[in-house]
Design a protein around this motif. Structure first.
Motif, short mmCIF file in Angstrom:
data_model
loop_
_atom_site.label_atom_id
_atom_site.label_comp_id
_atom_site.label_asym_id
_atom_site.label_seq_id
_atom_site.Cartn_x
_atom_site.Cartn_y
_atom_site.Cartn_z
N VAL A 185 6.84 32.86 -39.38
CA VAL A 185 5.89 33.83 -38.85
C VAL A 185 6.12 35.42 -39.13
N ASP A 186 5.31 35.49 -39.12
CA ASP A 186 5.02 36.90 -39.45
C ASP A 186 4.85 37.98 -38.34
N SER A 187 5.67 38.57 -37.78
CA SER A 187 6.14 39.79 -36.90
C SER A 187 5.27 40.40 -36.54
N LYS A 197 2.66 40.45 -38.21
CA LYS A 197 1.10 40.01 -37.19
C LYS A 197 0.83 39.98 -36.20
N LEU A 198 1.59 38.75 -35.67
CA LEU A 198 1.88 38.48 -35.01
C LEU A 198 1.07 39.39 -32.97
N ALA A 199 2.09 40.53 -33.46
CA ALA A 199 1.78 41.50 -32.89
C ALA A 199 0.72 41.86 -32.85
N ASN A 239 -2.27 41.34 -33.80
CA ASN A 239 -2.98 40.03 -32.78
C ASN A 239 -3.41 40.10 -31.86
N MET A 240 -1.67 40.32 -31.21
CA MET A 240 -1.92 40.27 -29.49
C MET A 240 -2.92 41.62 -29.05
#
Length: 103
Positions: free
Chosen positions: A87-89, A91-93, A95-96
């Motif tokens: 999980v790319d944190s 990228k996740l953040a 996108n959120m």
């Protein structure tokens, strides 16, 4: 309410025949209104704009697609089971935050 006793009173008397005639007149009037309405319904037409036609064709394409991309699901399952799914944190953040700004 005024009562007509022995023919005396301030309102005219209404007989059964008068009521039936009025009822028949109302029914005929209703039928003629319905006939007029039904005549106009056959003359009505609907034409979709180019944008509406495009949206309709896109909707048809979307409805024909499967709900899930099973190939991608299997790929992710294999990556998780083999321990290779990361999980790319960042990228996740990102996108959120982007999703939050939409609302």
């Amino acid at each position: 309410m005024a009562f007509n006793i022995n023919g005396y009173g301030n309102q005219p008397s209404v007989t059964k025949n008068d009521r039936l005639q009025k009822s028949n007149d109302e029914q005929e009037s209703s039928k003629s209104v319905q006939a007029e309405k039904s005549g106009t319904l056959t003359d009505d037409t609907v034409k979709l704009s180019g944008a509406a036609q495009s949206m309709q064709s896109h909707q048809t394409k979307i409805n024909s697609m499967p709900d899930m991309d099973m190939a991608k699901v299997e790929q992710i399952k294999l990556a998780i089971s083999s321990g290779q799914y990361k999980v790319d944190s960042e990228k996740l953040a990102s996108n959120m935050v982007a999703m939050d700004s939409m609302f």
